[in-house]
Design a protein around this motif. Structure first.
Motif, PDB file in Angstrom:
ATOM      1  N   PRO A  47      13.266  -7.076  41.400  1.00  0.00           N
ATOM      2  CA  PRO A  47      14.100  -7.461  42.545  1.00  0.00           C
ATOM      3  C   PRO A  47      14.893  -8.724  42.250  1.00  0.00           C
ATOM      4  O   PRO A  47      14.466  -9.581  41.463  1.00  0.00           O
ATOM      5  N   SER A  48      16.030  -8.838  42.886  1.00  0.00           N
ATOM      6  CA  SER A  48      16.852 -10.033  42.691  1.00  0.00           C
ATOM      7  C   SER A  48      16.260 -11.206  43.465  1.00  0.00           C
ATOM      8  O   SER A  48      15.568 -11.025  44.468  1.00  0.00           O
ATOM      9  N   VAL A  49      16.554 -12.396  42.981  1.00  0.00           N
ATOM     10  CA  VAL A  49      16.100 -13.630  43.634  1.00  0.00           C
ATOM     11  C   VAL A  49      17.342 -14.402  44.072  1.00  0.00           C
ATOM     12  O   VAL A  49      18.203 -14.718  43.256  1.00  0.00           O
ATOM     13  N   ASP A  50      17.414 -14.685  45.353  1.00  0.00           N
ATOM     14  CA  ASP A  50      18.601 -15.350  45.880  1.00  0.00           C
ATOM     15  C   ASP A  50      18.665 -16.821  45.485  1.00  0.00           C
ATOM     16  O   ASP A  50      19.707 -17.334  45.086  1.00  0.00           O
ATOM     17  N   ASP A 215       6.843 -10.337  35.333  1.00  0.00           N
ATOM     18  CA  ASP A 215       8.295 -10.432  35.453  1.00  0.00           C
ATOM     19  C   ASP A 215       8.875 -11.327  34.357  1.00  0.00           C
ATOM     20  O   ASP A 215       8.291 -12.368  33.997  1.00  0.00           O
ATOM     21  N   ARG A 217      11.372 -13.329  34.332  1.00  0.00           N
ATOM     22  CA  ARG A 217      11.737 -14.687  34.730  1.00  0.00           C
ATOM     23  C   ARG A 217      10.523 -15.615  34.750  1.00  0.00           C
ATOM     24  O   ARG A 217      10.613 -16.781  34.369  1.00  0.00           O
ATOM     25  N   VAL A 281      10.025 -15.545  42.630  1.00  0.00           N
ATOM     26  CA  VAL A 281       9.907 -14.186  42.099  1.00  0.00           C
ATOM     27  C   VAL A 281       8.869 -13.390  42.881  1.00  0.00           C
ATOM     28  O   VAL A 281       9.110 -12.231  43.256  1.00  0.00           O
ATOM     29  N   ALA A 284      10.216 -12.284  46.158  1.00  0.00           N
ATOM     30  CA  ALA A 284      11.126 -11.144  46.054  1.00  0.00           C
ATOM     31  C   ALA A 284      10.358  -9.833  45.965  1.00  0.00           C
ATOM     32  O   ALA A 284      10.708  -8.841  46.620  1.00  0.00           O
ATOM     33  N   TYR A 285       9.293  -9.800  45.168  1.00  0.00           N
ATOM     34  CA  TYR A 285       8.483  -8.583  45.066  1.00  0.00           C
ATOM     35  C   TYR A 285       7.824  -8.263  46.401  1.00  0.00           C
ATOM     36  O   TYR A 285       7.780  -7.100  46.840  1.00  0.00           O
ATOM     37  N   ARG A 288      10.287  -6.834  49.029  1.00  0.00           N
ATOM     38  CA  ARG A 288      10.581  -5.419  48.794  1.00  0.00           C
ATOM     39  C   ARG A 288       9.425  -4.543  49.274  1.00  0.00           C
ATOM     40  O   ARG A 288       9.652  -3.515  49.928  1.00  0.00           O
TER      41      ARG A 288
END
Length: 317
Positions: A47-50, A215, A217, A281, A284-285, A288
């Motif tokens: 997933p993207s991280v803002d 992940d 990142r 991170v 984000a997971y 979702r």
């Protein structure tokens, strides 16, 4: 002594005076897999991280799943009401009894990303809690007398509840199904309440942590942390490896090498914003996963709120 992992259910007893390692390492084992005869599904894209906050610690932060789990404060309120209900029920039968106090449910973020406090690292290394000479041995709880136990019961669904005969009495007063424990639990869960964390919410909590560890990142943050540690004379691939160092298991208190490693660990986390990246991170997971299971999780939240309302009513004058 090494503590067991903070148990997710609300009736867990707090472990006191144990190092943090076992409690933290167990987070990665919170999810169990299911065997499948078909081909494994392709892994979902990360997933993207803002935005990534700059964090020295995650204390005071909240992950998305926290809303759907019983919080430590909610746990205290429920347990206080349960204690009062059990005591009131027991008085009807002539017993002055209150259940033993249980340990406080740990906060979801307590050392979630391992050691992050510089003062704790300098004083205790990877050990967590009071030293051995500060701990007082506690006597094993004695089972209640037979008559008291018959009235207290084992709660609804307790180990012996299915064998309890119907129509039991004490001094001519009918014992409720499951005893006073069962009556208290029935009162608190009336209308669809729950006394334990929802299994699906717990699964998301564990899976989010596991996914974040894998992940790219977070792995990159670990690599930067590892390089920083190497510069300080500490050779570890990740913060998990530092906590797992077998040298720390051999002493009840922190040794000088352990304190040196722990102090370097915290400093390198801060220099490379490991906690901020990891938290972003994992958030984000979890976001979702929560969105994918929103309907059922909202039902779990409503069930907790029902229990809290019942607890407040039970304690009202």
């Amino acid at each position: 002594m090494r503590s067991a992992a903070p148990a997710p259910v609300r009736r867990s007893v707090r472990s006191v005076g144990a190092p943090v390692i076992a409690a933290l390492l167990a987070l990665g084992g919170a999810v169990t897999g299911c065997a499948s005869s078909g081909p494994a599904p392709a892994p979902a894209a990360a997933p993207s991280v803002d935005a990534v906050p700059t964090l020295a610690t995650a204390d005071g932060r909240a992950l998305p799943i926290a809303r759907f789990l019983i919080s430590p404060d909610e746990d205290r309120r429920i347990e206080a009401a349960r204690t009062a209900l059990i005591g009131s029920c027991m008085k009807r039968f002539g017993f002055d009894y209150a259940p033993p106090a249980l340990g406080t449910k740990p906060d979801l973020m307590t050392r979630r990303y391992y050691l992050t406090d510089a003062a704790s690292a300098a004083a205790q290394g990877y050990h967590w809690g009071p030293s051995a000479d500060q701990r007082q041995p506690s006597a094993a709880p004695q089972p209640p007398a037979p008559e008291l136990q018959a009235v207290l019961g084992h709660g609804r669904g307790g180990p012996d509840s299915s064998t309890e005969p119907a129509g039991r009495t004490h001094n001519g007063v009918a014992i409720p199904p499951g005893g006073c424990l069962g009556e208290a639990d029935d009162t608190l869960t009336r209308g669809g309440g729950i006394l334990q964390d929802d299994a699906g919410a717990l699964e998301i909590n564990g899976r989010g942590f596991t996914d974040s560890m894998a992940d790219g990142r977070v792995k990159a943050a670990f690599a930067a942390w590892s390089r920083c540690m190497k510069e300080k004379g500490q050779t570890y691939a990740s913060p998990v490896d530092a906590v797992r160092d077998e040298r720390w298991f051999s002493s009840p208190t922190a040794t000088a090498p352990e304190i040196a490693a722990a102090t370097a660990d915290v400093d390198c986390k801060q220099r490379n914003n490991v906690v901020g990246i990891w938290f972003a991170v994992e958030t984000a997971y979890q976001n979702r996963a929560v969105q994918a299971d929103a309907k059922r999780l909202e039902q779990a939240r409503k069930a907790i709120d029902v229990t809290l309302a019942n607890a407040a009513a039970a304690k009202a004058p």
